[in-house]
Write an enzyme that holds these catalytic residues in place. Structure first.
Site, PDB file in Angstrom:
ATOM      1  N   ASN A  57      47.580  54.566  40.089  1.00 30.77           N
ATOM      2  CA  ASN A  57      46.375  53.841  39.709  1.00 30.77           C
ATOM      3  C   ASN A  57      45.382  54.778  39.040  1.00 30.77           C
ATOM      4  O   ASN A  57      45.280  55.959  39.392  1.00 30.77           O
ATOM      5  CB  ASN A  57      45.763  53.065  40.886  1.00 30.77           C
ATOM      6  CG  ASN A  57      45.569  53.886  42.145  1.00 30.77           C
ATOM      7  OD1 ASN A  57      46.246  54.884  42.355  1.00 30.77           O
ATOM      8  ND2 ASN A  57      44.657  53.460  42.979  1.00 30.77           N
ATOM      9  N   GLU A 108      41.498  54.657  38.090  1.00 29.61           N
ATOM     10  CA  GLU A 108      40.240  53.918  38.204  1.00 29.61           C
ATOM     11  C   GLU A 108      39.220  54.388  37.168  1.00 29.61           C
ATOM     12  O   GLU A 108      39.480  55.322  36.401  1.00 29.61           O
ATOM     13  CB  GLU A 108      39.722  54.031  39.642  1.00 29.61           C
ATOM     14  CG  GLU A 108      40.710  53.401  40.616  1.00 29.61           C
ATOM     15  CD  GLU A 108      40.219  53.353  42.050  1.00 29.61           C
ATOM     16  OE1 GLU A 108      39.228  54.032  42.404  1.00 29.61           O
ATOM     17  OE2 GLU A 108      40.851  52.605  42.833  1.00 29.61           O
ATOM     18  N   ASN A 109      38.074  53.704  37.144  1.00 29.86           N
ATOM     19  CA  ASN A 109      37.069  54.017  36.125  1.00 29.86           C
ATOM     20  C   ASN A 109      35.668  53.764  36.671  1.00 29.86           C
ATOM     21  O   ASN A 109      35.481  52.880  37.505  1.00 29.86           O
ATOM     22  CB  ASN A 109      37.328  53.134  34.899  1.00 29.86           C
ATOM     23  CG  ASN A 109      36.569  53.612  33.687  1.00 29.86           C
ATOM     24  OD1 ASN A 109      35.405  53.276  33.494  1.00 29.86           O
ATOM     25  ND2 ASN A 109      37.223  54.417  32.883  1.00 29.86           N
ATOM     26  N   ALA A 110      34.701  54.530  36.168  1.00 24.97           N
ATOM     27  CA  ALA A 110      33.300  54.365  36.567  1.00 24.97           C
ATOM     28  C   ALA A 110      32.834  52.950  36.252  1.00 24.97           C
ATOM     29  O   ALA A 110      31.983  52.387  36.939  1.00 24.97           O
ATOM     30  CB  ALA A 110      32.425  55.390  35.859  1.00 24.97           C
ATOM     31  N   CYS A 111      33.386  52.381  35.196  1.00 26.07           N
ATOM     32  CA  CYS A 111      33.177  50.961  34.918  1.00 26.07           C
ATOM     33  C   CYS A 111      34.290  50.252  35.703  1.00 26.07           C
ATOM     34  O   CYS A 111      35.417  50.102  35.221  1.00 26.07           O
ATOM     35  CB  CYS A 111      33.271  50.667  33.430  1.00 26.07           C
ATOM     36  SG  CYS A 111      33.083  48.927  33.075  1.00 26.07           S
ATOM     37  N   CYS A 150      46.188  49.441  37.712  1.00 23.74           N
ATOM     38  CA  CYS A 150      47.094  49.602  38.857  1.00 23.74           C
ATOM     39  C   CYS A 150      48.253  50.534  38.491  1.00 23.74           C
ATOM     40  O   CYS A 150      48.607  50.672  37.321  1.00 23.74           O
ATOM     41  CB  CYS A 150      47.683  48.268  39.269  1.00 23.74           C
ATOM     42  SG  CYS A 150      46.497  47.074  39.885  1.00 23.74           S
ATOM     43  N   GLU A 154      51.445  50.061  39.022  1.00 20.24           N
ATOM     44  CA  GLU A 154      52.577  49.318  38.462  1.00 20.24           C
ATOM     45  C   GLU A 154      52.391  49.105  36.962  1.00 20.24           C
ATOM     46  O   GLU A 154      53.326  49.281  36.178  1.00 20.24           O
ATOM     47  CB  GLU A 154      52.706  47.944  39.136  1.00 20.24           C
ATOM     48  CG  GLU A 154      52.935  47.998  40.634  1.00 20.24           C
ATOM     49  CD  GLU A 154      51.647  47.949  41.434  1.00 20.24           C
ATOM     50  OE1 GLU A 154      50.669  48.643  41.059  1.00 20.24           O
ATOM     51  OE2 GLU A 154      51.605  47.234  42.447  1.00 20.24           O
ATOM     52  N   CYS A 184      49.570  43.374  43.116  1.00 13.70           N
ATOM     53  CA  CYS A 184      48.538  42.347  42.917  1.00 13.70           C
ATOM     54  C   CYS A 184      49.065  41.277  41.958  1.00 13.70           C
ATOM     55  O   CYS A 184      50.093  41.462  41.288  1.00 13.70           O
ATOM     56  CB  CYS A 184      47.251  42.971  42.390  1.00 13.70           C
ATOM     57  SG  CYS A 184      47.264  43.320  40.616  1.00 13.70           S
ATOM     58  N   CYS A 222      49.674  42.340  38.318  1.00 11.43           N
ATOM     59  CA  CYS A 222      50.878  43.156  38.116  1.00 11.43           C
ATOM     60  C   CYS A 222      52.139  42.306  38.200  1.00 11.43           C
ATOM     61  O   CYS A 222      53.115  42.552  37.500  1.00 11.43           O
ATOM     62  CB  CYS A 222      50.927  44.302  39.121  1.00 11.43           C
ATOM     63  SG  CYS A 222      49.743  45.597  38.711  1.00 11.43           S
TER      64      CYS A 222
HETATM   65  O1  LIG Z   1      49.705  47.182  44.289  1.00  8.88           O
HETATM   66  C1  LIG Z   1      48.647  47.782  44.084  1.00  8.88           C
HETATM   67  C2  LIG Z   1      47.478  47.535  44.816  1.00  8.88           C
HETATM   68  C3  LIG Z   1      46.346  48.252  44.505  1.00  8.88           C
HETATM   69  N1  LIG Z   1      46.365  49.175  43.518  1.00  8.88           N
HETATM   70  C4  LIG Z   1      45.167  49.968  43.224  1.00  8.88           C
HETATM   71  C5  LIG Z   1      44.110  49.301  42.423  1.00  8.88           C
HETATM   72  C6  LIG Z   1      42.897  50.087  42.834  1.00  8.88           C
HETATM   73  O2  LIG Z   1      42.813  51.285  42.073  1.00  8.88           O
HETATM   74  C7  LIG Z   1      43.176  50.474  44.266  1.00  8.88           C
HETATM   75  C8  LIG Z   1      42.450  49.631  45.289  1.00  8.88           C
HETATM   76  O3  LIG Z   1      42.668  48.292  45.047  1.00  8.88           O
HETATM   77  O4  LIG Z   1      44.556  50.344  44.429  1.00  8.88           O
HETATM   78  C9  LIG Z   1      47.506  49.442  42.798  1.00  8.88           C
HETATM   79  O5  LIG Z   1      47.534  50.306  41.924  1.00  8.88           O
HETATM   80  N2  LIG Z   1      48.615  48.717  43.097  1.00  8.88           N
HETATM   81 ZN   LIG Z   2      48.104  45.394  40.232  1.00  8.45          ZN
END
Ligand SMILES: O=c1ccn([C@H]2C[C@H](O)[C@@H](CO)O2)c(=O)[nH]1
Ligand SMILES: [Zn+2]
Length: 157
Positions: free
Chosen positions: A61, A63-66, A72, A74, A106, A109
């Site tokens: 995963n 992530e971003n400040a926004c 994710c 996947e 999720c 994904c």
């Molecule tokens: O199957 C998943 C579930 C969550 N996340 C990430 C998204 C976010 O960065 C963090 C919390 O939700 O986990 C994934 O990459 N895959």
């Molecule tokens: Zn996902």
């Protein structure tokens, strides 16, 4: 008859390869988790995707400040693969640090996976190495996919 026999052998090889590559794929997703960029959620996720020819693509995963721009694990893996010419997949393994739950993809994904077929495997793991194995079509039943865009319409503009 010869061709049928050959197909049969290929099917067995396919099952053999999938069975024995599963632990490697699951371990690879565990390692991919180490690169997770998740300063906001502190929830690390790793993924390992195996293409039809055995090529493996990892993802984490990002992530971003926004906040809502976060990606994710996947989708990172699938996007890496597609951008390198791969569109046919055998399986994806997913890993997180959750001790008592299998990490489950999720909804976004699941739809992203479905774009590339419904009959491939998703290995949802726990840190202890145990896992749950489901097909994309079971994770996303009655799904909407690329073929639906070509279906007959009641009216067109
Ligand atoms: O199957 C998943 C579930 C969550 N996340 C990430 C998204 C976010 O960065 C963090 C919390 O939700 O986990 C994934 O990459 N895959
Ligand atoms: Zn996902």
């Amino acid at each position: 008859r010869h061709i049928r026999q050959q197909q049969h052998i290929y099917l067995h090889i396919y099952i053999f390869v999938l069975f024995f590559s599963s632990p490697i794929l699951r371990f690879t997703s565990w390692k991919a988790k180490e690169f997770a960029y998740c300063p906001y959620s502190k929830f690390r996720v790793g993924a390992a995707l195996v293409a039809h020819d055995g090529t493996v693509f990892t993802g984490c995963n990002v992530e971003n400040a926004c906040n809502n721009l976060g990606l994710c694990a996947e989708r990172t893996a699938i996007t890496k693969a597609v951008s390198e010419g791969y569109r046919s997949f055998k399986a994806i393994a997913i890993a997180s640090d959750m001790e008592e739950e299998f990490i489950s993809p999720c909804g976004g994904c699941r739809q992203f996976m479905r774009e590339f077929g419904v009959k491939w495997s998703v290995f949802m793991t726990k840190p202890d190495g145990s896992y749950m194995d489901m097909l994309v079509e079971d994770l996303l039943p009655v799904s909407f996919g690329p073929d639906d865009l070509k279906k007959k319409k009641a009216s067109s503009e």
